[in-house]
Enzyme design. Sequence first.
Site, mmCIF file in Angstrom:
data_model
loop_
_atom_site.group_PDB
_atom_site.id
_atom_site.type_symbol
_atom_site.label_atom_id
_atom_site.label_comp_id
_atom_site.label_asym_id
_atom_site.label_seq_id
_atom_site.Cartn_x
_atom_site.Cartn_y
_atom_site.Cartn_z
ATOM 1 N N ILE A 1 0.826 -1.222 0.000
ATOM 2 C CA ILE A 1 0.000 0.000 0.000
ATOM 3 C C ILE A 1 0.855 1.264 0.000
ATOM 4 O O ILE A 1 0.348 2.361 -0.213
ATOM 5 C CB ILE A 1 -0.982 0.045 1.190
ATOM 6 C CG1 ILE A 1 -0.225 -0.078 2.521
ATOM 7 C CG2 ILE A 1 -2.062 -0.997 1.056
ATOM 8 C CD1 ILE A 1 -1.023 0.397 3.706
ATOM 9 N N ARG B 1 -1.952 -11.082 30.466
ATOM 10 C CA ARG B 1 -2.692 -10.769 29.244
ATOM 11 C C ARG B 1 -4.137 -11.195 29.392
ATOM 12 O O ARG B 1 -4.424 -12.155 30.127
ATOM 13 C CB ARG B 1 -2.090 -11.527 28.041
ATOM 14 C CG ARG B 1 -0.658 -11.131 27.702
ATOM 15 C CD ARG B 1 -0.592 -9.710 27.184
ATOM 16 N NE ARG B 1 0.761 -9.323 26.834
ATOM 17 C CZ ARG B 1 1.576 -8.644 27.643
ATOM 18 N NH1 ARG B 1 1.177 -8.286 28.851
ATOM 19 N NH2 ARG B 1 2.770 -8.307 27.245
ATOM 20 N N ASP C 1 8.660 -5.454 28.548
ATOM 21 C CA ASP C 1 7.279 -5.894 28.320
ATOM 22 C C ASP C 1 6.263 -4.974 28.973
ATOM 23 O O ASP C 1 6.557 -4.292 29.946
ATOM 24 C CB ASP C 1 7.080 -7.314 28.852
ATOM 25 C CG ASP C 1 6.034 -8.075 28.035
ATOM 26 O OD1 ASP C 1 5.309 -7.424 27.252
ATOM 27 O OD2 ASP C 1 5.967 -9.298 28.168
ATOM 28 N N TYR D 1 6.790 0.065 17.946
ATOM 29 C CA TYR D 1 5.436 -0.300 17.458
ATOM 30 C C TYR D 1 4.383 0.517 18.175
ATOM 31 O O TYR D 1 3.522 1.145 17.545
ATOM 32 C CB TYR D 1 5.244 -1.797 17.693
ATOM 33 C CG TYR D 1 3.845 -2.346 17.510
ATOM 34 C CD1 TYR D 1 3.289 -2.496 16.238
ATOM 35 C CD2 TYR D 1 3.100 -2.772 18.610
ATOM 36 C CE1 TYR D 1 2.019 -3.047 16.075
ATOM 37 C CE2 TYR D 1 1.839 -3.330 18.459
ATOM 38 C CZ TYR D 1 1.300 -3.459 17.188
ATOM 39 O OH TYR D 1 0.049 -4.014 17.039
HETATM 40 N N1 LIG Z 1 -4.277 -9.975 16.496
HETATM 41 C C1 LIG Z 1 -4.306 -9.264 17.616
HETATM 42 O O1 LIG Z 1 -4.665 -9.746 18.700
HETATM 43 C C2 LIG Z 1 -3.904 -7.818 17.590
HETATM 44 C C3 LIG Z 1 -3.525 -7.233 18.791
HETATM 45 C C4 LIG Z 1 -3.195 -5.877 18.786
HETATM 46 C C5 LIG Z 1 -3.264 -5.158 17.605
HETATM 47 N N2 LIG Z 1 -3.622 -5.760 16.447
HETATM 48 C C6 LIG Z 1 -3.679 -4.931 15.228
HETATM 49 O O2 LIG Z 1 -4.689 -5.392 14.322
HETATM 50 C C7 LIG Z 1 -4.228 -5.288 12.979
HETATM 51 C C8 LIG Z 1 -4.277 -6.640 12.283
HETATM 52 O O3 LIG Z 1 -3.527 -7.587 13.052
HETATM 53 P P1 LIG Z 1 -3.314 -9.090 12.591
HETATM 54 O O4 LIG Z 1 -3.196 -9.886 13.819
HETATM 55 O O5 LIG Z 1 -4.307 -9.471 11.566
HETATM 56 O O6 LIG Z 1 -1.864 -8.974 11.930
HETATM 57 P P2 LIG Z 1 -1.281 -9.725 10.640
HETATM 58 O O7 LIG Z 1 0.188 -9.522 10.656
HETATM 59 O O8 LIG Z 1 -1.788 -11.104 10.570
HETATM 60 O O9 LIG Z 1 -1.921 -8.878 9.444
HETATM 61 C C9 LIG Z 1 -1.404 -7.667 8.976
HETATM 62 C C10 LIG Z 1 -1.382 -7.738 7.462
HETATM 63 O O10 LIG Z 1 -0.936 -6.486 6.944
HETATM 64 C C11 LIG Z 1 -0.217 -6.757 5.774
HETATM 65 N N3 LIG Z 1 0.658 -5.632 5.449
HETATM 66 C C12 LIG Z 1 1.640 -5.100 6.233
HETATM 67 N N4 LIG Z 1 2.224 -4.072 5.596
HETATM 68 C C13 LIG Z 1 1.603 -3.963 4.388
HETATM 69 C C14 LIG Z 1 1.774 -3.105 3.276
HETATM 70 N N5 LIG Z 1 2.706 -2.135 3.268
HETATM 71 N N6 LIG Z 1 0.969 -3.269 2.201
HETATM 72 C C15 LIG Z 1 0.025 -4.239 2.179
HETATM 73 N N7 LIG Z 1 -0.189 -5.068 3.223
HETATM 74 C C16 LIG Z 1 0.599 -4.943 4.296
HETATM 75 C C17 LIG Z 1 0.601 -8.012 6.121
HETATM 76 O O11 LIG Z 1 1.038 -8.702 4.961
HETATM 77 C C18 LIG Z 1 -0.392 -8.806 6.952
HETATM 78 O O12 LIG Z 1 -1.081 -9.781 6.177
HETATM 79 C C19 LIG Z 1 -2.814 -4.703 13.063
HETATM 80 O O13 LIG Z 1 -2.891 -3.314 12.873
HETATM 81 C C20 LIG Z 1 -2.367 -5.004 14.455
HETATM 82 O O14 LIG Z 1 -1.448 -4.039 14.919
HETATM 83 C C21 LIG Z 1 -3.930 -7.082 16.420
#
Ligand SMILES: NC(=O)c1ccc[n+]([C@@H]2O[C@H](COP(=O)([O-])OP(=O)(O)OC[C@H]3O[C@@H](n4cnc5c(N)ncnc54)[C@H](O)[C@@H]3O)[C@@H](O)[C@H]2O)c1
Length: 379
Positions: free
Chosen positions: A57, A239, A317, A166
Site C-alpha cells: 500500500i 494478558r 514488556d 510499534y
Molecule cells: N491480532 C491481535 O490480537 C492484535 C492485537 C493488537 C493489535 N492488532 C492490530 O490489528 C491489525 C491486524 O492484526 P493481525 O493480527 O491481523 O496482523 P497480521 O500480521 O496477521 O496482518 C497484517 C497484514 O498487513 C499486511 N501488510 C503489512 N504491511 C503492508 C503493506 N505495506 N501493504 C500491504 N499489506 C501490508 C501483512 O502482509 C499482513 O497480512 C494490526 O494493525 C495489528 O497491529 C492485532
Amino acid sequence: MPIGNIVILGCGGYIGSHLLDRLLREPGNKIFGWDLEHRKIEHHLGNPALNFEESNIGSTYARQRLEEQVASADVVINLAAICNPAEYNTEPLRVLDANLFDLQPVLRMCAEQRKWLIHFSTSEIYGRTISSYLPDESFDDPDLYVLKEDETPLIMGPIRNQRWTYAAAKQVVERLVYAYHRERGMPFTVIRPLNFFGPRMDYLPGHDGDGVPRVLASFMAALIDRKPLQLVDGGWARRTIVSIDDAMDAVMAVLQQPERSQNQFFNVGNPDNEVTVRELAELMRTVYAEITDDKTYLEHPIHDVSAADFYGAGYEDCDRRMPSIEKAKALLGWTPRKSLRTTLQETMRAYHETYVVQAAASGAPAEATGPAVSSEEAR
Ligand SMILES: NC(=O)c1ccc[n+]([C@@H]2O[C@H](COP(=O)([O-])OP(=O)(O)OC[C@H]3O[C@@H](n4cnc5c(N)ncnc54)[C@H](O)[C@@H]3O)[C@@H](O)[C@H]2O)c1
C-alpha cells in the site's frame, strides 16, 4: 444488512481473513482488499465480491488505485501492520515505516474525502501501567492499571528500549486520526485489540514460516514439535485473551452502528480471561493433552529464557493489559462470551487439524503444508 463498498488494507492477515469470512457472507458487500500475501484468504479469491490487490500500500501504484477506491468507499478499514514483538527492537525502521509512514497517505485521502476510517490500533499504546512504576508494583487500585480508552495515560519506556517503536507508531497514528477528525471532519473509529485468539494467527516456525511468531503460535509450534515452551522473563506478564469470534462480533457491531461507533476509541478484549503468560503455557499443555489424548503433554517442559536472549537487546514488556470494555458494552451492545478454556480448545484444535492431521493425511511432512485455514496470537 450489507455495509456497502469497503476498502480493507491488510485483508490477507489473521484478523483480515476472519473479517472477510464475515463480510463476504453478506450479499451486497463489495470489498477492495490489499495485502502483500494471500495464503490465508485463498478460499475467497474467486469471489466476485472481492477485488484483491496483492501489492504494497506504500507503492505509487497503490496510492493511485486507492484514491479511486476510497472515493467510492462507504468505509475504509486499516489492518495493515507489522505487529510481531520479535521485530519491534530488531527491525525498528521497518516497524515505524509499516505502522506509521506508509499509512499517512491513506489517512490524508480519507480526511480529504471525509471517509469513515476504522483503524486497528493496539492496547500497546497504553504502554506500562502506573502500578508497574510504584515501589511495590501492586495491583490493589484498579485506577492504576485498568485501561480506559479516554482516561488512561500512555506510558512508554525510554527510546533505547526499541521495543516501543510499534506502540509509539500506533500512538502517533491515533493522534493523526483524531487530528484529522477535529480539524478536517473525518469520521473515524479506533479499535484497540487485546490478544485476539483463533485459527490462522501467524505461522508455525519450521512448518510454514521462519522466525518468532506471537506467543500463541510460538507455544503451539513447541507443543507440536515436542520442544520446550520458552517463557520470557518468567512469564509474569499478564494478558487477557478474547476469542476471534467474539472479537469479530465487536467489529461487526462497529460496522453496523455507525451512529454509535463513529468518533470513538474502543478496547476489544475480554477482562474475564486474564492469565499470566506462565499460566497460559500451563493451560495450553493441558488442553493439548486433551486434544491429542496424550498425557505426556501434561508434563511438557517449560523453560525460562531472558528477554535479552529471546528478543535481543532493547526489549521490555507491558506488565498487564486489563481493559475496561464498558464503552463497547454501552455503545455497541457487545459483550464477549467465550471463556479462555473454550477459546484455547477451539483454537488449538484448529492448529492441530491443520498442522498435524491434515499434514499426515496429505502424506507430506508438516512443513510442506500451508497455513491456509488454521492457527493464531498473543503478547
Ligand atoms: N491480532 C491481535 O490480537 C492484535 C492485537 C493488537 C493489535 N492488532 C492490530 O490489528 C491489525 C491486524 O492484526 P493481525 O493480527 O491481523 O496482523 P497480521 O500480521 O496477521 O496482518 C497484517 C497484514 O498487513 C499486511 N501488510 C503489512 N504491511 C503492508 C503493506 N505495506 N501493504 C500491504 N499489506 C501490508 C501483512 O502482509 C499482513 O497480512 C494490526 O494493525 C495489528 O497491529 C492485532
